[in-house]
Scaffold this active site. Structure first.
Site, mmCIF file in Angstrom:
data_model
loop_
_atom_site.group_PDB
_atom_site.id
_atom_site.type_symbol
_atom_site.label_atom_id
_atom_site.label_comp_id
_atom_site.label_asym_id
_atom_site.label_seq_id
_atom_site.Cartn_x
_atom_site.Cartn_y
_atom_site.Cartn_z
ATOM 1 N N SER A 87 -9.598 0.987 -6.951
ATOM 2 C CA SER A 87 -8.154 0.964 -7.097
ATOM 3 C C SER A 87 -7.716 0.567 -8.503
ATOM 4 O O SER A 87 -8.172 1.178 -9.453
ATOM 5 C CB SER A 87 -7.597 0.006 -6.031
ATOM 6 O OG SER A 87 -6.286 0.353 -5.739
ATOM 7 N N HIS A 107 -8.097 3.433 2.011
ATOM 8 C CA HIS A 107 -8.225 2.901 0.655
ATOM 9 C C HIS A 107 -9.162 1.684 0.687
ATOM 10 O O HIS A 107 -8.784 0.639 1.219
ATOM 11 C CB HIS A 107 -6.819 2.483 0.223
ATOM 12 C CG HIS A 107 -6.734 1.987 -1.178
ATOM 13 N ND1 HIS A 107 -6.777 2.823 -2.260
ATOM 14 C CD2 HIS A 107 -6.586 0.737 -1.673
ATOM 15 C CE1 HIS A 107 -6.654 2.118 -3.366
ATOM 16 N NE2 HIS A 107 -6.544 0.843 -3.037
#
Ligand code: GCU
Length: 405
Positions: A244, A385
């Site tokens: 990320s 994610h």
């Protein structure tokens, strides 16, 4: 495009033209690695330093390493574990330090040192491991909610130290907050490593030149400096990885520091591997509003004006060439635009082909959980994610190939 509803529908992606990676001002194209390395690559690096992630600071005048602990019987006897304080200082006596956690397989010897993975962590070193005697880190950020015993080990699947060690790799991590705390405003710089390098009095001046992502990436390079002094680690075979915002960071570290031989970004999305011009999921405007300290001031010109960009993220990825690159996405992580990540990786191939290497030689995205394993690698993991053992499975295979294990 101005700020409006977030686009999650491929049919709503605006039409755009990608700037040519190899194109030159006079209409011709870069045709040799020599020209790439002497002219085009420095031009692209300058774009990112001036308009995206800021300057790459010089090495600190003073740098030394303090071993805080060593365990010879870590991970049930399979690893040596070290906690090392990396001290950085200026000639005027300013100092900053952060702690690196390092696992090394017991099989490593000075004659046969092992390759190493390094990455930053979000919560603190104590969250990455199931060994409860690892010291807490992450104190750089006052609001860090993981500075407690409950947080111990809560990120273990993101790190997979045991399996990494079994496969013959060392693995190192540092909490990103201890390099620059991730406060959502410019005050973060006052508490960061930048304070030993520059005056942080005038924050608007700092914002013109530096970013938190830039400092985190630079911190990874200082971690690698430290690994160079470890006799059981072969720092010439180092992979950098990140999830990320820390995947944006690993890409920027790889772009600047050519000692990173395998550069991995997991779900790095907007500002990472995803193309800005698609405006799918998070956009330049959304990200620079929420996280002003991640980008230099000049980046603001692209808020809602991706059409003005004379670069896009295939440029960032191309800076890794000819070293190995892996971009990873996740099926449910639309905010990070998996297709935009795939396309940037694909278009970065132009730089790899200059070196006689292969890019991603197909137009269609691979199926979920299929690995494209080459000089430019890609996978789309099923799920959310995150960085999971399924992601790591690909990274180990890449490491085995690239580091010739
Ligand atoms: C937010 C941000 C992303 C970033 C992510 C993360 O979602 O919008 O750009 O990648 O945080 O770092 O977890």
């Amino acid at each position: 495009m101005s700020k409006k509803e977030v686009i999650y529908d491929e049919a709503l992606v605006p039409s755009y033209q990608l700037p040519s990676l190899l194109g030159k001002g006079d209409g011709s194209s870069v045709a040799s690695t020599g020209e790439w390395l002497s002219t085009r690559r420095p031009e692209i690096l300058a774009i990112y330093r001036e308009r995206v992630f800021g300057k790459w600071p010089h090495r600190p005048q003073i740098q030394w390493y303090e071993t805080l602990s060593v365990r010879e019987d870590a991970l049930d006897g399979e690893a040596i574990r070290k906690e090392i304080r990396i001290h950085l200082g200026s000639a005027e006596g300013k100092t900053h330090s952060f702690d690196m956690l390092l696992y090394i397989p017991k099989t490593a010897t000075p004659e046969h040192p092992v390759p190493v993975f390094i990455g930053l962590n979000f919560r603190g070193n104590h969250a990455t491991t199931d060994e409860r005697d690892v010291a807490m880190t992450g104190f750089g950020y006052e609001k860090n909610q993981y500075l407690n015993d409950e947080a111990r080990g809560n990120s273990v699947p993101r790190w997979c130290f045991r399996e990494t060690i079994r496969r013959g790799y060392a693995s190192a991590t540092i909490c990103y907050h201890d390099i620059c705390p991730d406060y959502n405003d410019l005050s973060c710089f006052r508490h960061s490593v930048l304070s030993i390098l520059e005056s942080t009095e005038d924050l608007s001046l700092v914002h013109r030149n530096y970013t938190a992502i830039g400092l985190w990436a630079w911190g990874l390079s200082r971690g690698l400096d430290c690994l160079e002094s470890e006799v059981l680690v072969d720092s010439s075979r180092c992979a950098v990885h990140g999830l990320s915002r820390l995947g944006k960071t690993s890409l920027w570290a790889g772009a600047n520091d050519e000692r990173f031989k395998l550069v991995i970004s997991t779900d790095s999305g907007c500002g990472g591997a995803a193309l800005f011009k698609r405006c799918f999921g998070e956009t330049a405007e959304i990200i620079s509003t929420a996280f002003p300290h991640w980008f230099v001031e000049a980046f603001a010109q692209y808020r809602g004006r991706e059409d003005l960009m004379d670069f896009d993220q295939h440029f960032l990825l191309s800076l890794i060439a000819p070293r190995a690159l892996c971009v990873a996405s996740a099926t449910e992580d639309l905010w990070a635009d998996p297709r935009g990540e795939f396309l940037a990786a694909k278009h970065a191939g132009d730089a790899y082909r200059l070196f006689g290497l292969s890019g991603i030689e197909r137009d269609d995205m691979p199926a979920a959980d299929e690995w494209l394993t080459g000089d430019v690698s890609y996978h789309l993991r099923t799920g959310k994610h995150d960085q999971t053992p399924e992601d790591w499975a690909h990274y180990w295979v890449l490491g085995d190939r690239i580091f010739q294990k």
